[in-house]
Design an enzyme around this catalytic site. Structure first.
Site, PDB file in Angstrom:
ATOM      1  N   GLU A 206      -0.229  33.916 -24.378  1.00  0.00           N
ATOM      2  CA  GLU A 206      -0.926  35.601 -24.660  1.00  0.00           C
ATOM      3  C   GLU A 206      -2.084  34.765 -24.176  1.00  0.00           C
ATOM      4  O   GLU A 206      -2.613  33.345 -24.177  1.00  0.00           O
ATOM      5  CB  GLU A 206      -0.930  35.089 -26.228  1.00  0.00           C
TER       6      GLU A 206
ATOM      7  N   ASP B 292      -9.276  45.554 -26.299  1.00  0.00           N
ATOM      8  CA  ASP B 292      -7.490  45.553 -25.914  1.00  0.00           C
ATOM      9  C   ASP B 292      -6.548  44.489 -25.680  1.00  0.00           C
ATOM     10  O   ASP B 292      -5.655  44.664 -27.319  1.00  0.00           O
ATOM     11  CB  ASP B 292      -7.431  46.473 -24.470  1.00  0.00           C
TER      12      ASP B 292
ATOM     13  N   HIS C 115      -2.638  40.433 -29.874  1.00  0.00           N
ATOM     14  CA  HIS C 115      -2.081  39.517 -30.632  1.00  0.00           C
ATOM     15  C   HIS C 115      -2.738  38.810 -31.408  1.00  0.00           C
ATOM     16  O   HIS C 115      -2.768  37.700 -31.777  1.00  0.00           O
ATOM     17  CB  HIS C 115      -2.292  37.955 -29.305  1.00  0.00           C
TER      18      HIS C 115
ATOM     19  N   HIS D  15       2.105  40.613 -31.397  1.00  0.00           N
ATOM     20  CA  HIS D  15       2.694  39.652 -29.794  1.00  0.00           C
ATOM     21  C   HIS D  15       2.276  37.905 -30.609  1.00  0.00           C
ATOM     22  O   HIS D  15       1.572  37.828 -30.614  1.00  0.00           O
ATOM     23  CB  HIS D  15       2.021  39.789 -28.834  1.00  0.00           C
TER      24      HIS D  15
ATOM     25  N   ASP E  98       7.944  35.834 -29.602  1.00  0.00           N
ATOM     26  CA  ASP E  98       8.275  36.427 -28.335  1.00  0.00           C
ATOM     27  C   ASP E  98       9.193  35.511 -27.317  1.00  0.00           C
ATOM     28  O   ASP E  98       9.992  36.358 -26.585  1.00  0.00           O
ATOM     29  CB  ASP E  98       7.171  36.823 -27.430  1.00  0.00           C
TER      30      ASP E  98
END
Length: 235
Positions: free
Chosen positions: A9, A52, A57, A152, A157
């Site tokens: 991330e 954004d 995250h 996320h 992930d």
């Protein structure tokens, strides 16, 4: 074969513009089985995330301010990745960020550390042309449970991608932890001599052949005539 499924991330989308890695998650596969020897770090990027990116995250500047900087975890990461094949979804993005972080510390690029990079996004586009091939879409298509993925997260992930990769490469229906069920000589299973058995050969009937041809025609249409079996039949 040792493989590492990796995800990151970041504070934004551009490593070249100064965005940094804020989380890295790695899942180890040995001979296509989860070992449980994972690597996970939150990282202080010394800057704010773009608005954004923060929505994706949820890792705030305040939360990350107490975490180690990338330099503190870099050598552990390099040794963990060394000589493994790494598996990444949309590899150029993550590799670009890793290379930028390594370059800041005078470390070699990713390709000089690992044995190879496998991009599951490229694989998915080849397997499912014209389809959505994001991680969530692949989980839905392949029956991988992603119900816990509200935001996320690099480790989650990576774990989902490991299951997606196994399913895409048709190696196993599910991932199993390797808890000592095999020895240096091989798995602890009794060998069976299949030559003792006479297996029946069941031929498809006309209805089954017609149904099979219908499925092949549909796949051929979806892939715009790029199916291998049609090319082989025409050769």
């Amino acid at each position: 074969m040792r493989q590492i499924v990796l995800d990151t991330e970041t504070t934004g989308l551009s490593a070249e513009s100064g965005d940094r890695i804020i989380e890295i998650g790695c899942v180890e596969l040995l001979n296509r089985k989860l070992t449980g020897r994972n690597l996970h770090h939150y990282i202080n990027p010394e800057r704010d995330s773009h608005e954004d990116a923060l929505k994706v995250h949820g890792l705030t500047t305040e939360f990350l301010s107490t975490k180690p900087k990338f330099a503190a975890i870099a050598h552990e990461l390099v040794e963990y990745l060394r000589d493994a094949e790494i598996i990444i979804h949309n590899a150029p993005f993550d590799v670009g960020f890793l290379n930028k972080e390594f370059d800041r510390l005078g470390l070699p690029p990713v390709t000089q550390i690992v044995d190879g990079v496998l991009d599951t996004l490229v694989m998915a586009k080849e397997l499912f042309p014209g389809k959505r091939n994001g991680l969530d879409a692949l989980c839905d298509r392949l029956g991988v449970d992603n119900s816990g993925r509200t935001l996320h997260g690099a480790l989650l992930d990576a774990e989902l991608l490991a299951d997606v990769y196994i399913n895409m490469t048709r190696g196993q229906d599910a991932l199993l932890m390797d808890e000592g069920g095999s020895t240096e000589e091989g798995p602890a299973h009794e060998a069976v001599d299949l030559s003792r058995f006479e297996l029946p050969v069941l031929l498809a009937n006309d209805q089954e052949l017609a149904a099979h041809e219908g499925v092949l025609t549909g796949i051929d249409k979806d892939s715009k005539g790029k199916t291998v079996w049609r090319a082989c039949a025409a050769a």
